[in-house]
Design a protein around this motif. Structure first.
Motif, mmCIF file in Angstrom:
data_model
loop_
_atom_site.group_PDB
_atom_site.id
_atom_site.type_symbol
_atom_site.label_atom_id
_atom_site.label_comp_id
_atom_site.label_asym_id
_atom_site.label_seq_id
_atom_site.Cartn_x
_atom_site.Cartn_y
_atom_site.Cartn_z
ATOM 1 N N ALA A 27 -16.095 -34.133 13.595
ATOM 2 C CA ALA A 27 -15.456 -33.226 12.556
ATOM 3 C C ALA A 27 -15.329 -31.956 13.385
ATOM 4 O O ALA A 27 -14.146 -31.454 13.180
ATOM 5 N N PHE A 39 -11.180 -31.193 13.242
ATOM 6 C CA PHE A 39 -10.853 -30.267 12.021
ATOM 7 C C PHE A 39 -11.190 -28.830 12.421
ATOM 8 O O PHE A 39 -10.658 -28.179 11.695
ATOM 9 N N GLU A 40 -12.335 -28.502 13.082
ATOM 10 C CA GLU A 40 -13.048 -27.186 12.894
ATOM 11 C C GLU A 40 -12.565 -26.305 14.166
ATOM 12 O O GLU A 40 -12.251 -26.466 15.295
ATOM 13 N N VAL A 47 -14.604 -29.872 -0.044
ATOM 14 C CA VAL A 47 -13.508 -30.884 0.573
ATOM 15 C C VAL A 47 -13.005 -31.743 -0.235
ATOM 16 O O VAL A 47 -13.787 -32.541 -1.134
ATOM 17 N N MET A 78 -13.891 -36.004 0.929
ATOM 18 C CA MET A 78 -15.147 -36.025 2.039
ATOM 19 C C MET A 78 -15.324 -37.484 2.423
ATOM 20 O O MET A 78 -15.449 -37.462 3.782
ATOM 21 N N ARG A 117 -12.469 -37.561 5.351
ATOM 22 C CA ARG A 117 -12.727 -36.947 6.328
ATOM 23 C C ARG A 117 -13.920 -37.209 7.335
ATOM 24 O O ARG A 117 -13.744 -37.166 8.471
ATOM 25 N N GLU A 156 -12.343 -40.136 9.451
ATOM 26 C CA GLU A 156 -11.742 -39.417 10.583
ATOM 27 C C GLU A 156 -12.454 -38.930 11.716
ATOM 28 O O GLU A 156 -12.420 -38.893 12.916
ATOM 29 N N ALA A 157 -13.549 -38.110 11.065
ATOM 30 C CA ALA A 157 -14.400 -37.511 12.012
ATOM 31 C C ALA A 157 -15.126 -38.517 12.981
ATOM 32 O O ALA A 157 -14.972 -38.252 14.127
#
Length: 556
Positions: A80, A84-85, A207, A210, A213, A216-217
């Motif tokens: 993640a 994303f971050e 989110v 989730m 997400r 994908e993470a």
């Protein structure tokens, strides 16, 4: 009449191959069929396995080693962060962090969360009053912010995040965690240990999907791991949703790594069921590549927040109350957990960062083994501080030392630790040499995304050999008498973690019958100056005979 050699799908030849097999450590060629090593040996011998359909790779003398095995990683958190971050470096100072938050927030909507890491422990230790929280509020434009530290045990959040968490000036601390306050009782935004879980829950609620997400993470984390030559890993604390995402990748034929999962037995920093509920769910999420074979048991915290359990008191350089840290289990409670592992046939990864918590694990395992004999595999992460009397007990009890070399070489984390832990305890830390010499299995892992922005095993491997930070700006060594040889360090990143997580018969060594998991390196790590080991790069990564990464690919 001579038998006709079995044909192979892939023949790797013209190489210098370190097999990690004590009986035959070196070879020139590998023959692969159906993802498994058909034969390993001399080039002229293995040439007989080639047929018109065989794919032949002549490596022109390059070094080949087994696929690396990361014994301790957090795939969902790390993936993640990568996907994303907001990326922060542990060396970023507070003005750098605030500037990066400001730039990131400028691209977001007014109620979108700023989530990122990793924040250096030294910076976290500076966040001592309300003004620091207000500075984070200003940088984020009043948005909710969640920043993870380099241990992943603590967080720094903004006022809006605290509001969404339902935390105010009079909110009592969480069991097993703390909402840090300044001398006037005002919230600083710093969260210790399980108080961080409340922030993670508030963010998760924002989110929209989730599941997508997390999928994908996890996929991102696997790609990154492959780019560093890692073909197997033990997920150090696996919640249900990431476990399901890994199994989904396997079912779709997209998982290019073996993953052994470790399921928390008590509430953890991430959301989801734990203990018996999670173990029951894991039975439907088991595959050939995804194996939920371990539980995760957390016995203490981290030394930077004085929550690691030590045998002697912490320093009180800043007027802190005297303490030896905190144990989250009694001996009776821990014995019960070890007994459950025997009953369920599950191994255990014990988070025990202090010499007192390490001793408690060894005592519990010894007590149960005295009644029931050898049982499942047990690992102690991170074997940071071990009393000399307890060093020989690892080998005697068959307990694995789960080493995290990325955490210990001189740098930000050690600077913070030195403020709290007695100097002689720090000076004796990470006793890899003594553990290896005693016959213990030392299995290395990155603990990504803790401490470093990538799971690069070569920085950790180099540090095991040099006991130094590869950054020339950071001088000195840490307990240099505990240095390992290159072969011992590479074994700690291949055969030993595979053995520790129950994959020793599958991977970790290059021998006939094991998986064709191997990597091609840009240098001979046995011949270069040890100070250059950290610069090693992977040219190709093969997983089950498939080429899953080449250096020509864009960096992960």
């Amino acid at each position: 009449m001579p038998t006709t050699p079995s044909p192979c799908d892939l023949l790797v030849t013209g190489a210098r191959i370190w097999t990690a097999d004590p009986d035959r450590p070196w070879a020139e060629a590998l023959a692969v069929r159906d993802g498994v090593l058909l034969a390993v040996g001399a080039a002229d011998e293995l040439a007989r396995h080639a047929h018109p359909g065989t794919e032949v790779h002549d490596l022109a003398g390059a070094l080949v080693v087994p696929g690396l095995v990361d014994g301790h990683v957090h795939l969902n958190l790390a993936g993640a962060q990568a996907a994303f971050e907001l990326p922060l470096l542990p060396t970023d100072q507070l003005p750098d962090v605030l500037a990066k938050v400001r730039a990131w927030a400028a691209e977001l909507g007014p109620e979108e969360w700023v989530v990122g890491g990793i924040l250096g422990s030294t910076v976290l230790g500076q966040l001592t009053d309300e003004s620091h929280r207000l500075a984070l509020d200003e940088a984020s434009g009043g948005r909710p912010v969640l920043i993870r530290d380099d241990t992943m045990h603590n967080r720094w959040v903004s006022s809006r995040a605290l509001e969404l968490m339902g935390v105010g000036p009079d909110t009592p601390d969480e069991e097993g965690g703390r909402f840090v306050r300044d001398g006037a009782g005002r919230l600083t935004g710093v969260l210790h240990e399980l108080a961080s879980a409340r922030a993670e829950s508030a963010f998760a609620a924002s989110v929209p999907d989730m599941t997508a997400r997390i999928r994908e993470a996890v996929a991102t984390a696997v790609r990154v791991m492959n780019s560093y030559g890692i073909t197997s890993a033990q997920e150090a604390a696996t919640m249900g949703a990431p476990l399901a995402a890994l199994r989904d990748l396997e079912v779709r034929g997209e998982l290019t790594m073996r993953v052994v999962a470790s399921m928390p037995v008590r509430p953890f920093l991430e959301e989801g069921p734990v203990g018996a509920d999670l173990i029951a769910r894991s039975r439907d999420l088991t595959g050939d590549l995804v194996r939920p074979d371990f539980v995760k048991v957390v016995l203490d915290g981290v030394p930077m927040t004085r929550t690691t359990a030590l045998l002697e008191p912490y320093l009180c350089r800043h007027g802190e109350p005297g303490t030896t840290g905190e144990l989250y289990y009694t001996l009776d409670d821990l014995v019960a957990e070890v007994e459950r592992c025997h009953d369920l046939g599950l191994g255990a990864k014990f988070h025990a960062t202090g010499d007192a918590s390490v001793r408690l694990v060894l005592d519990a395992v010894e007590q149960v083994q005295a009644r029931r004999g050898p049982g499942p595999r047990f690992q102690i992460a991170h074997t940071e501080y071990v009393h000399p009397d307890d060093l020989p007990r690892f080998a005697a009890l068959g307990v694995v030392a789960d080493a995290s070399p990325h955490l210990w070489f001189p740098g930000v984390i050690q600077d913070s630790i030195a403020e709290h832990v007695p100097e002689h305890v720090v000076a004796a830390s990470w006793p890899f040499r003594d553990l290896v010499d005693s016959g213990a299995v030392v299995a290395a892992g990155s603990d990504w995304p803790c401490a470093a922005p990538t799971p690069d095993p070569w920085t950790g491997l180099g540090a095991m050999v040099t006991r130094a930070n590869p950054d020339p700006a950071v001088p000195g060594t840490l307990n240099p008498a505990q240095a390992l040889t290159v072969e011992e360090a590479l074994t700690a990143f291949t055969a030993h973690p595979a053995q520790a997580m129950g994959l020793g018969d599958v991977t970790g060594r290059l021998t006939a019958g094991r998986a064709a998991d191997f990597v091609v390196l840009d240098r001979d790590v046995f011949a270069v100056d040890p100070g250059e080991l950290h610069a090693t790069r992977v040219l190709r990564t093969y997983f089950a005979g498939r080429l899953v990464h080449t250096a020509e690919q864009p960096p992960a």
